[in-house]
Design an enzyme around this catalytic site. Structure first.
Site, PDB file in Angstrom:
ATOM      1  N   ASP A 447      -5.895  35.333  88.975  1.00 56.21           N
ATOM      2  CA  ASP A 447      -7.302  34.985  89.094  1.00 56.21           C
ATOM      3  C   ASP A 447      -8.068  36.253  88.717  1.00 56.21           C
ATOM      4  OD1 ASP A 447      -9.767  33.876  90.098  1.00 56.21           O
ATOM      5  OD2 ASP A 447      -9.466  35.135  91.847  1.00 56.21           O
ATOM      6  N   ASP A 629      -7.316  35.120  95.100  1.00 55.24           N
ATOM      7  CA  ASP A 629      -7.904  35.470  96.397  1.00 55.24           C
ATOM      8  C   ASP A 629      -8.947  34.470  96.860  1.00 55.24           C
ATOM      9  OD1 ASP A 629      -9.967  36.137  94.588  1.00 55.24           O
ATOM     10  OD2 ASP A 629     -10.850  37.392  96.154  1.00 55.24           O
ATOM     11  N   ASP A 633      -8.966  29.298  94.561  1.00 59.56           N
ATOM     12  CA  ASP A 633      -7.575  29.503  94.165  1.00 59.56           C
ATOM     13  C   ASP A 633      -6.586  28.867  95.134  1.00 59.56           C
ATOM     14  OD1 ASP A 633      -8.291  31.180  92.025  1.00 59.56           O
ATOM     15  OD2 ASP A 633      -8.563  32.826  93.429  1.00 59.56           O
TER      16      ASP A 633
END
Lengths: 749, 62
Positions: A447, A629, A633
């Site tokens: 991410d 995080d 996600d």
């Protein structure tokens, strides 16, 4: 002390620190509060004394004790002490610290179970040593009355020891049988009980062979395996608890008489909840008072803050940056948007649900095999000799020999060694099988916001600005807690620009800061507030306007997390394909991908799309390692084969992942992968050792050739082999240099 | 072989002493922080000094 029991509220400070007051109320003495802080970066004797000295020097702190094993400090303080002042003082002294919720850390319970196992282990060790010494006399040829005497003394030590120390196995076996399952504890319990029972019978009839030493030693080795297993699990669990404790599930509710802090579960729709600057929305709601900018990066991956004023809706999990907000609750708890995302996680959970750990696969073959072998030995010998006593003896020997000592140590010894190494590198393992799954991964999906980037903005090209303007901007920025303002002030400091002199400084929540400089109005804030031309909306900007002059723009970039480059390069060197998937705007994602050399990137991905992408990769035969995080996600994290979240991640993301990165440095990732690969190889080798040992020993036992001496030797040597092999997870460094590949990395300030 | 009559109880007693010592270390929390305890010996601070009066005690008279 003349003062007997002042109520916590008697001190003025308590009224403003409800969290501390709540903690104090839990304390029966109501005289002191216990504050727990996590210290992810602490190391060595110097660190211990520095942290303790810093804390003891603070007002109201009575005692501070660092626990280096858990990387935690326990502070005993006056009820009024605000934990935030402690973390700030530690940060000023250069130690990263985070507050933990002492209530949700049920550490005592875990400790008690561990202590119980340790005590049983100690008793078993004591009994094993003594019985072994007594057995030496028998093995070296004691006969007649002397042998019987030694057998009886051994029985007197071994039987109570086995009954006491074997309880964890007996209980687990009984629980397994009640569920109709044949777990590893069933053959273990059977071996211990049969060995002790047969030996007692033999002793009573003056027999030559008694397996007391084997019974006690079995218990000792198995308990050692069990204890290691427990320790690894306890560390993982306390890590999970610790992370949960980072988020205090409380909210400030406005009532007729003022304001009260209540647990989140008591908030109902229609209540008014107050959120201070820097605070996270506990509920979904509509703003009824206040102006602010809100940071939704954890929910959507967007880096740019969004303005919010009365009438705007906000979702749980968003952070208000500049102004305090009052919200009318529209959805709380289960109905909030935060929880809707959790539901998405529950659906995605199936990603690794069908993963069967190595140990289980082995146990499934092992348990029935052992019983069949022992039964065959019993039946065969009985039919051949019609001597039940002899047949039972052989069956007991088979059970003892096949008892999975080495198997029981094979996995926990390796995971203990590996997780200890990972812990020192700042990686916490939450799931027992995470190492195995990590070793299988062949694609890593990152991410962007908050994972590859630190989530804190940084001023772009600070040298390009006029120092005088930068000085004024810094002076204004000092007056705000907005992340952009803080980044601006820090950049000015780094450039050696002193803040200019301004007065009448005031923050206009949701817009910016204004002040007077030599009687001229200066403003720092949003473009539309200072009358700036419209700019590209994907870059974070703030504007400075001096008097009637043209506004000057300050652009910001999201700072790379330390070690991000090394992590990407290292994982690629390990043979993993690297992908970047972000919810952020295209421009920001492509820039980041180019900077890190990632070719395969996706921008503007919704949480569903992220999870779908991971699931598609999984269907394509790939094993995905997801590093993320944000709340956006979480579904992807659960759908992945194995997942890692940084400690700065939101609660839900950390819960959904298998490993947590405690430090802020991402370069631990490639090493974690290397350790995982090596650990899995060791586990397989250990199973190999255990199987080889059984291949040799079982035929001997079936043939009735195993004496107590051979059983004792075979058992201890295989267990020791396995344990020593496990320690090779971390081989010594030949030249004393760090094994991390020296990756040329530009200095990231 | 009469000497066994003394030696076995004596050895059991000594072993038992060791076991009791182990229980004592277990109860006095000596396994809580093995890592930190091994480093603390390097600290030059003397941590057994009497605890200074905390500021709260001074305020407590009211």
């Amino acid at each position: 002390m003349s003062d007997t029991a002042p109520s916590p509220a008697a001190c003025a400070a308590c009224a403003v620190t409800p969290a501390a007051a709540v903690l104090a109320r839990h304390d029966a003495r109501a005289q002191e509060a216990t504050i727990l802080l996590a210290l992810p970066g602490i190391d060595g004797a110097v660190g211990i004394s520095a942290v303790e000295r810093t804390l003891r020097g603070l007002e109201g702190v009575r005692a501070a004790r660092v626990n280096l094993t858990q990387k935690r400090v326990t502070v005993t303080a006056d009820p009024g002490v605000d934990p935030r002042t402690l973390t700030e003082a530690l940060a000023a002294a250069g130690h990263e610290a985070r507050e933990l919720d002492a209530d949700s850390l049920a550490a005592t319970k875990t400790d008690r179970a561990g202590r119980d196992l340790l005590m049983r282990l100690g008793v078993a060790g004591f009994a094993a040593m003594n019985v072994m010494l007594l057995s030496v006399a028998v093995w070296s040829g004691a006969e007649g009355a002397t042998r019987d005497l030694f057998h009886w003394i051994s029985a007197a030590i071994a039987l109570p020891a086995v009954l006491f120390c074997g309880q964890p196995f007996f209980r687990a076996a009984a629980a397994g049988l009640r569920r109709g399952q044949m777990n590893m504890d069933v053959p273990i319990s059977l071996a211990i009980i049969l060995a002790s029972g047969m030996s007692l019978y033999e002793t009573a009839h003056g027999g030559a062979h008694a397996y007391f030493d084997a019974a006690v030693m079995l218990t000792f080795f198995l308990l050692a395996g069990r204890y290691l297993d427990h320790r690894t699990r306890a560390v993982a669990r306390s890590a999970a608890e610790e992370l949960a404790a980072l988020e205090l599930p409380r909210a400030a509710r406005r009532t007729a008489s003022g304001e009260e802090t209540v647990p989140l579960s008591e908030i109902a729709v229609g209540d008014t909840v107050l959120v201070r600057p820097g605070g996270r929305m506990p509920v979904d709601g509509v703003v009824i008072e206040g102006e602010s900018e809100i940071d939704r990066s954890l929910l959507t991956g967007e880096t740019l803050p969004v303005r919010a004023g009365p009438g705007d809706t906000v979702s749980a999990g968003e952070v208000t940056l500049t102004g305090p907000l009052a919200l009318r609750v529209t959805a709380a708890g289960r109905d909030s948007s935060l929880h809707a995302l959790t539901d998405l996680v529950a659906i995605a959970e199936s990603g690794r649900a069908n993963y069967r750990p190595l140990a289980d696969r082995v146990a499934r073959l092992y348990s029935p095999g052992v019983h069949i072998l022992a039964a065959l030995a019993l039946a065969g010998w009985f039919l051949a000799t019609h001597d039940l006593r002899l047949a039972l003896n052989v069956a007991a020997a088979v059970l003892i020999i096949t008892c999975p000592c080495a198997l029981a140590l094979a996995v926990p010894a390796v995971t203990t060694a590996a997780s200890g190494r990972l812990f020192r590198r700042g990686v916490l393992i939450k799931s027992a099988t995470a190492l195995e799954r990590m070793a299988e991964a062949d694609v890593v999906v990152f991410d962007k916001t908050g994972t590859l980037t630190a989530g804190t903005p940084e001023l772009e090209a600070p040298w390009s600005h006029d120092p005088q303007a930068l000085g004024i901007a810094a002076a204004l920025a000092e007056g705000s807690a907005h992340p952009l303002a803080r980044a601006l002030a820090a950049a000015a400091r780094a450039q050696g620009v002193a803040p200019g002199a301004v007065d009448a400084l005031r923050e206009v929540p949701g817009y910016g800061v204004e002040a007077l400089q030599n009687g001229v109005r200066v403003r720092l804030g949003r473009g539309d507030w200072v009358g700036a031309p419209a700019e590209d909306a994907t870059v974070a900007t703030t504007w400075l306007k001096i008097g009637a002059g043209a506004p000057e723009v300050f652009r910001f970039t999201d700072r790379l997390r330390p070690g991000a480059r090394a992590a990407v390069a290292g994982l690629r060197a390990e043979g993993l394909a690297v992908r970047l998937v972000s919810g952020d705007a295209e421009r920001a994602v492509s820039a980041m991908a180019a900077e890190l050399g990632i070719d395969d990137w996706t921008a503007r991905a919704t949480p569903q799309e992220k999870a779908a992408l991971i699931a598609a990769l999984g269907r394509g035969g790939h094993k995905v390692l997801m590093v993320g995080d944000g709340l956006n996600d979480t579904a992807a994290l659960s759908a992945a084969h194995v997942s890692i979240a940084p400690a700065s991640a939101l609660d839900a993301a950390r819960v959904a992942s298998d490993m947590v990165l405690v430090g802020s440095d991402l370069s631990a990732l490639p090493e974690a992968r290397r350790i995982a690969v090596r650990a899995t190889r060791r586990i397989r080798e250990n199973f190999g050792i255990a199987v080889a040992y059984n291949l040799v020993a079982v035929p001997l036992a079936m043939a009735g050739l195993v004496t107590p001496l051979i059983a004792a030797l075979a058992m201890s040597s295989s267990s020791i082999c396995v344990s020593l092999n496990a320690l090779r997870v971390a081989p010594p460094r030949p030249d004393g240099t760090p094994r991390r590949a020296p990756v040329a990395e530009p200095i990231e300030v | 072989m009469d000497v066994l009559g003394y030696l076995i109880p004596a050895s059991l007693l000594l072993g038992g002493l060791g076991l009791a010592a182990f229980f004592w270390t277990l109860r006095s929390d000596q396994y809580d922080d093995p890592e930190g305890d091994s480093r603390r010996i390097l600290s030059d601070e003397y941590d057994e000094h009497p605890k200074p009066d905390s500021p709260n005690d001074d305020r407590g008279g009211s």
